[in-house]
Design an enzyme around this catalytic site. Structure first.
Site, PDB file in Angstrom:
ATOM      1  CG  ASP A  31      -1.914  -1.056   1.255  1.00  0.00           C
ATOM      2  OD1 ASP A  31      -1.940  -1.838   0.281  1.00  0.00           O
ATOM      3  OD2 ASP A  31      -2.693  -1.130   2.226  1.00  0.00           O
ATOM      4  CE1 TYR A  32       5.558   5.299   2.792  1.00  0.00           C
ATOM      5  CE2 TYR A  32       7.122   4.103   1.411  1.00  0.00           C
ATOM      6  CZ  TYR A  32       6.788   5.220   2.153  1.00  0.00           C
ATOM      7  OH  TYR A  32       7.666   6.262   2.241  1.00  0.00           O
ATOM      8  CG  PHE A  34      -1.292   2.037  -4.810  1.00  0.00           C
ATOM      9  CD1 PHE A  34      -1.458   1.418  -6.041  1.00  0.00           C
ATOM     10  CD2 PHE A  34      -2.211   3.005  -4.419  1.00  0.00           C
ATOM     11  CE1 PHE A  34      -2.521   1.759  -6.873  1.00  0.00           C
ATOM     12  CE2 PHE A  34      -3.276   3.351  -5.246  1.00  0.00           C
ATOM     13  CZ  PHE A  34      -3.429   2.718  -6.466  1.00  0.00           C
ATOM     14  CG  ASP A  35      -0.869   5.186  -0.157  1.00  0.00           C
ATOM     15  OD1 ASP A  35      -1.760   4.956  -0.994  1.00  0.00           O
ATOM     16  OD2 ASP A  35      -0.976   4.943   1.061  1.00  0.00           O
ATOM     17  CB  SER A  80     -38.732  -3.446 -12.421  1.00  0.00           C
ATOM     18  OG  SER A  80     -38.792  -2.120 -12.048  1.00  0.00           O
ATOM     19  CG  LEU A  81     -35.051  -7.995 -12.348  1.00  0.00           C
ATOM     20  CD1 LEU A  81     -33.992  -8.498 -11.372  1.00  0.00           C
ATOM     21  CD2 LEU A  81     -34.957  -8.760 -13.662  1.00  0.00           C
ATOM     22  CD  GLU A 111     -26.536 -12.433 -13.702  1.00  0.00           C
ATOM     23  OE1 GLU A 111     -26.749 -11.310 -13.218  1.00  0.00           O
ATOM     24  OE2 GLU A 111     -26.609 -12.687 -14.909  1.00  0.00           O
ATOM     25  CE  LYS A 113     -34.017  -8.254  -7.484  1.00  0.00           C
ATOM     26  NZ  LYS A 113     -34.035  -7.122  -6.580  1.00  0.00           N
ATOM     27  CG  ASP A 115     -30.806  -5.551  -0.861  1.00  0.00           C
ATOM     28  OD1 ASP A 115     -31.411  -4.846  -1.689  1.00  0.00           O
ATOM     29  OD2 ASP A 115     -31.228  -5.773   0.279  1.00  0.00           O
ATOM     30  NE  ARG A 134     -34.662   0.795 -11.071  1.00  0.00           N
ATOM     31  CZ  ARG A 134     -35.319  -0.285 -10.675  1.00  0.00           C
ATOM     32  NH1 ARG A 134     -35.160  -1.418 -11.322  1.00  0.00           N
ATOM     33  NH2 ARG A 134     -36.092  -0.237  -9.638  1.00  0.00           N
ATOM     34  CD  GLU A 170     -28.353  -3.394  -7.132  1.00  0.00           C
ATOM     35  OE1 GLU A 170     -28.576  -3.260  -8.353  1.00  0.00           O
ATOM     36  OE2 GLU A 170     -29.216  -3.226  -6.267  1.00  0.00           O
ATOM     37  CE1 TYR A 222     -28.334  -5.360 -13.794  1.00  0.00           C
ATOM     38  CE2 TYR A 222     -27.408  -5.147 -11.588  1.00  0.00           C
ATOM     39  CZ  TYR A 222     -28.254  -4.688 -12.584  1.00  0.00           C
ATOM     40  OH  TYR A 222     -29.006  -3.577 -12.375  1.00  0.00           O
ATOM     41  CE  LYS A 309     -36.995  -9.130  -4.427  1.00  0.00           C
ATOM     42  NZ  LYS A 309     -37.273  -8.081  -3.520  1.00  0.00           N
ATOM     43  CB  CYS A 403     -26.646   6.843  33.100  1.00  0.00           C
ATOM     44  SG  CYS A 403     -25.351   5.718  32.565  1.00  0.00           S
ATOM     45  CB  CYS A 406     -22.950   6.470  36.195  1.00  0.00           C
ATOM     46  SG  CYS A 406     -23.615   7.697  35.077  1.00  0.00           S
ATOM     47  CB  CYS A 421     -24.797   8.832  30.261  1.00  0.00           C
ATOM     48  SG  CYS A 421     -23.988   9.126  31.855  1.00  0.00           S
ATOM     49  CB  CYS A 427     -20.564   7.135  32.884  1.00  0.00           C
ATOM     50  SG  CYS A 427     -21.741   5.958  32.274  1.00  0.00           S
TER      51      CYS A 427
HETATM   52  P1  AMP Z   1     -36.530  -4.482  -8.527  1.00  0.00           P
HETATM   53  O1  AMP Z   1     -35.901  -3.213  -8.030  1.00  0.00           O
HETATM   54  O2  AMP Z   1     -37.094  -5.333  -7.450  1.00  0.00           O
HETATM   55  O3  AMP Z   1     -37.450  -4.243  -9.677  1.00  0.00           O
HETATM   56  O4  AMP Z   1     -35.333  -5.369  -9.108  1.00  0.00           O
HETATM   57  C1  AMP Z   1     -34.561  -4.923 -10.173  1.00  0.00           C
HETATM   58  C2  AMP Z   1     -33.237  -4.481  -9.679  1.00  0.00           C
HETATM   59  O5  AMP Z   1     -32.500  -5.573  -9.145  1.00  0.00           O
HETATM   60  C3  AMP Z   1     -32.345  -3.976 -10.772  1.00  0.00           C
HETATM   61  O6  AMP Z   1     -32.587  -2.628 -11.062  1.00  0.00           O
HETATM   62  C4  AMP Z   1     -30.992  -4.181 -10.224  1.00  0.00           C
HETATM   63  O7  AMP Z   1     -30.558  -3.003  -9.591  1.00  0.00           O
HETATM   64  C5  AMP Z   1     -31.128  -5.219  -9.141  1.00  0.00           C
HETATM   65  N1  AMP Z   1     -30.275  -6.412  -9.356  1.00  0.00           N
HETATM   66  C6  AMP Z   1     -29.474  -6.942  -8.405  1.00  0.00           C
HETATM   67  N2  AMP Z   1     -28.812  -8.011  -8.874  1.00  0.00           N
HETATM   68  C7  AMP Z   1     -29.188  -8.177 -10.167  1.00  0.00           C
HETATM   69  C8  AMP Z   1     -28.813  -9.107 -11.174  1.00  0.00           C
HETATM   70  N3  AMP Z   1     -27.939 -10.099 -10.935  1.00  0.00           N
HETATM   71  N4  AMP Z   1     -29.383  -8.966 -12.391  1.00  0.00           N
HETATM   72  C9  AMP Z   1     -30.277  -7.969 -12.625  1.00  0.00           C
HETATM   73  N5  AMP Z   1     -30.659  -7.061 -11.709  1.00  0.00           N
HETATM   74  C10 AMP Z   1     -30.124  -7.144 -10.477  1.00  0.00           C
HETATM   75 ZN    ZN Z   2     -23.632   7.013  32.840  1.00  0.00          ZN
END
Ligand code: AMP
Ligand code: ZN
Length: 665
Positions: A31-32, A34-35, A80-81, A111, A113, A115, A134, A170, A222, A309, A403, A406, A421, A427
């Site tokens: 890292d060093y 690199f920095d 969307s999905l 794949e 999903k 979050d 999006r 994502e 994705y 899901k 508290c 204390c 507190c 404390c």
């Molecule tokens: P939703 O928001 O429930 O309509 O789901 C669609 C969203 O799922 C997409 O806009 C992506 O941001 C997200 N997502 C996460 N993983 C994946 C994946 N492997 N393929 C497609 N979409 C994904």
């Molecule tokens: Zn306290």
């Protein structure tokens, strides 16, 4: 080699090391090193702004501020999905597809999903040119500067890529990084973030890209949208993106029938908890792109993909008791103690209730049957009360006023969710917390002493505050468990050596609420010694650059306390640094007070860092770009032509090294 070549070479090297580190997880330099290379490049780029490049590895550091994010229309719509929650629904989906496509061989890419927040990044000729959220699917917000700070997003591509395309992915905050961020927030006396997903999506819309750069965000691609991509399947798409330098998750699998898909779901329903980031399902996609095309889209989502899901991990149990934890900054967290219940493979006994407002909102009471959920949080949370099961004798929860550690009356600051507190010097968890902060690396950096030993010393009645560290003797320590002669010596020596730590760090070590490293530096510089700070009122304090009312108030409160005053006196008696040294003082004036400088070009008798220090030591401010607030541009040789014309346009005087020296001597 001329400067231009040198700059190019450094950029190339850094790009490659960045790729090895953040995409392959396989760094080949420290890292060093690199920095150092990055610093070298930064300094060359500042000297030679004419070789500016928007894709230089230096943009990862951030710095650009976006006041308003522009709305931009997507080249290709972001859909969307459709969701499904059971294997039956999955099988129905397959039937629907077969009805359209007829009797053909079907394979699927599965794949996870992820979050987080979705993003669409456009590349042209191998260069990242734009990143959009999006939004409503048709148009999103331009968050390019923020996305460029994410290390696993390539700024320039490798290999054989299409001329122009969008890559979708994502943006997530891995759990470890999220935990670390919260730890630091709590240490600063701020409230913890609720979950990684909201924090990731909030990060995209931060105005200051430097703050984004500090967050350990990741981009998990994705899919790719574009014309003439030369790709025929979804699985191949993921592979290609990998060869262009993207960090595509390795869990994706090619499944030749729906049985394999079911197996993939079964496996990841269990093993997803081992992943470094959160997922909430599996996305199943028809693998062949020509079949995808034939299937097309409904109004909202592709027919060729389905999100499965994972079952929301919820359980219901009885809340036996609400207890209250005191953090090291005095912040109170209410905790629900539950009848043990199995949730997502682990037994849960406790859940966070966050703060008094949360308790009121849920109207949660002892004896209630509640629903607990394992969401983004590390500890599960209570989402709902099952009112139908509420006992007849149930009484509303009254939040504690004192508290639990204390007995001091709790306080709550305007606009803050958490109670705290105020008894910071009496404390127990606060006492050990402060001492732990005092000895930490960036504060007094006391070698030979760790957090656990601090707790032990406190429990044994040997220390009650950080000043007590300085009266510890070897005889005090030797009777302690696991304290060998050598460790006792090390501890005593470490403490003794800390008297040489400079004033600004001592000030930071005191643990004044809201006084972090930078604020401590500013205060030390402005007031020069502790007495001046102690005698200053809030108004005087807030005249210092970047010291707001909240900080000023907190400093005043700290020094108003007789206990704190006594502590300072004791530390002073032990020889700690409570003022700037002669040398530091000699170099400090207020000759440049209120003046803002931009430094540009190459200088003869002094280096740029030295110049900057000189400006700051004389009370001036250095900023990186010219604006109407700039008082002087300090120009060396080869100042960039764009800087020069900007200064001239704004009427900012340009002065030479010699002219500048005349001002400070
Ligand atoms: P939703 O928001 O429930 O309509 O789901 C669609 C969203 O799922 C997409 O806009 C992506 O941001 C997200 N997502 C996460 N993983 C994946 C994946 N492997 N393929 C497609 N979409 C994904
Ligand atoms: Zn306290």
């Amino acid at each position: 080699m001329d400067v231009k070549e040198k700059i190019e070479q450094l950029r190339e090297e850094l790009r490659e090391h960045n790729y090895k580190y953040y995409v392959l997880d396989n760094p080949t330099i420290s890292d060093y090193e690199f920095d150092m290379k990055l610093k070298e490049l930064e300094s060359l780029e500042q000297q030679y702004p004419e070789y500016n490049d928007e894709s230089s590895p230096t943009v990862r550091v951030g710095g650009q501020v976006t006041k308003n994010f522009n709305t931009v229309v997507h080249d290709y719509r972001m859909y969307s999905l459709d969701n499904s929650y059971s294997v039956e629904e999955l099988l129905e989906w397959e039937k629907r597809i077969r009805k359209i496509l007829g009797d053909v061989k079907l394979s699927y890419t599965c794949e996870l999903k992820y979050d987080g927040a979705s993003i669409s990044i456009t590349y042209e000729d191998g260069v990242l040119i734009r990143a959009l959220t999006r939004g409503d699917g048709f148009q999103g917000d331009d968050v390019t500067t923020n996305i460029k700070t994410i290390r696993s997003v390539p700024l320039k591509l490798k290999g054989d890529f299409p001329k122009r395309f969008d890559i979708r992915g994502e943006i997530v905050l891995p759990l470890k990084g999220f935990e670390q961020m919260n730890k630091e927030r709590l240490a600063r006396g701020e409230e913890a973030y609720m979950n990684p997903r909201n924090t990731a999506s909030g990060s995209l819309k931060l105005q200051d890209s430097k703050v984004v750069a500090e967050r350990p965000l990741e981009c998990l691609p994705y899919s790719i949208a574009g014309r003439r991509l030369g790709i025929v399947t979804q699985y191949e798409m993921l592979d290609s993106a990998r060869t262009w330098g993207f960090k595509v998750p390795e869990q994706a699998a090619l499944c030749n029938n729906i049985e394999d898909v079911k197996e993939f779901i079964r496996y990841w329903d269990i093993h997803r908890h081992d992943l470094p980031y959160e997922t909430d399902g599996v996305v199943i996609k028809v693998n062949k792109l020509n079949q995808q095309e034939e299937l097309g889209y409904t109004a909202k989502s592709p027919r060729w993909a389905l999100a499965y899901k994972f079952k929301s991990e919820q359980a219901s149990t009885v809340l036996q008791k609400i207890s209250y934890q005191v953090g090291r900054t005095g912040a109170i967290t209410p905790v629900a103690n539950l009848e043990p219940v199995l949730l997502a493979g682990t037994t849960v006994k406790r859940a966070s209730l966050h703060n008094a407002d949360q308790i009121a909102k849920l109207d949660v009471r002892e004896g209630d049957t509640v629903f607990v959920e394992k969401g983004g949080e590390i500890i599960p949370k209570i989402t709902k009360v099952d009112i139908s099961k509420r006992p007849d004798n149930s009484v509303p929860t009254v939040y504690i006023e004192h508290c639990p550690e204390c007995g001091t009356q709790l306080k709550r600051q305007e606009g803050e969710a958490q109670h705290f507190c105020p008894n910071d010097t009496g404390c127990p968890p606060q006492i050990t917390g402060r001492i732990q902060h005092f000895i930490s690396r960036k504060a007094m950096d006391i070698e030979g002493l760790g957090g656990e030993t601090v707790e032990l010393l406190f429990e044994e009645g040997l220390i009650n505050n950080y000043a007590d560290l300085y009266i510890l003797t070897k005889e005090d320590l030797l009777p302690l468990e696991r304290m060998a002669e050598k460790s006792a010596d090390n501890l005593i020596q470490g403490v003794a050596a800390s008297v040489a730590i400079p004033f600004e760090r001592v000030l930071f070590a005191l643990g004044i609420r809201y006084v972090g490293e930078t604020v401590a530096k500013k205060l030390a510089k402005a007031f020069k010694n502790i007495d001046a700070i102690m005698n200053a009122d809030a108004e005087l304090l807030s005249q210092v650059d970047e010291i707001g009312e909240r900080i000023a108030q907190s400093v005043v409160e700290f020094f108003d306390s007789p206990q704190n005053k006594e502590l300072i006196e004791r530390l002073r008696a032990h020889g700690l640094q409570f003022s700037l040294t002669e040398e530091e003082l000699l170099n400090q004036t207020e000759k440049l007070k209120g003046l803002s400088f931009v430094v540009s070009g190459v200088f003869h008798n002094i280096t740029r860092p030295e110049l900057k220090k000189l400006i700051e030591d004389n009370g001036g401010k250095v900023s990186s770009s010219i604006s109407s607030k700039t008082n002087y541009v300090l120009a060396g040789d080869n100042m960039g032509p764009s800087k020069r014309s900007k200064a001239e346009d704004l009427g900012v005087p340009i002065i030479s090294e010699e002219e500048f020296m005349g001002k400070v001597q």
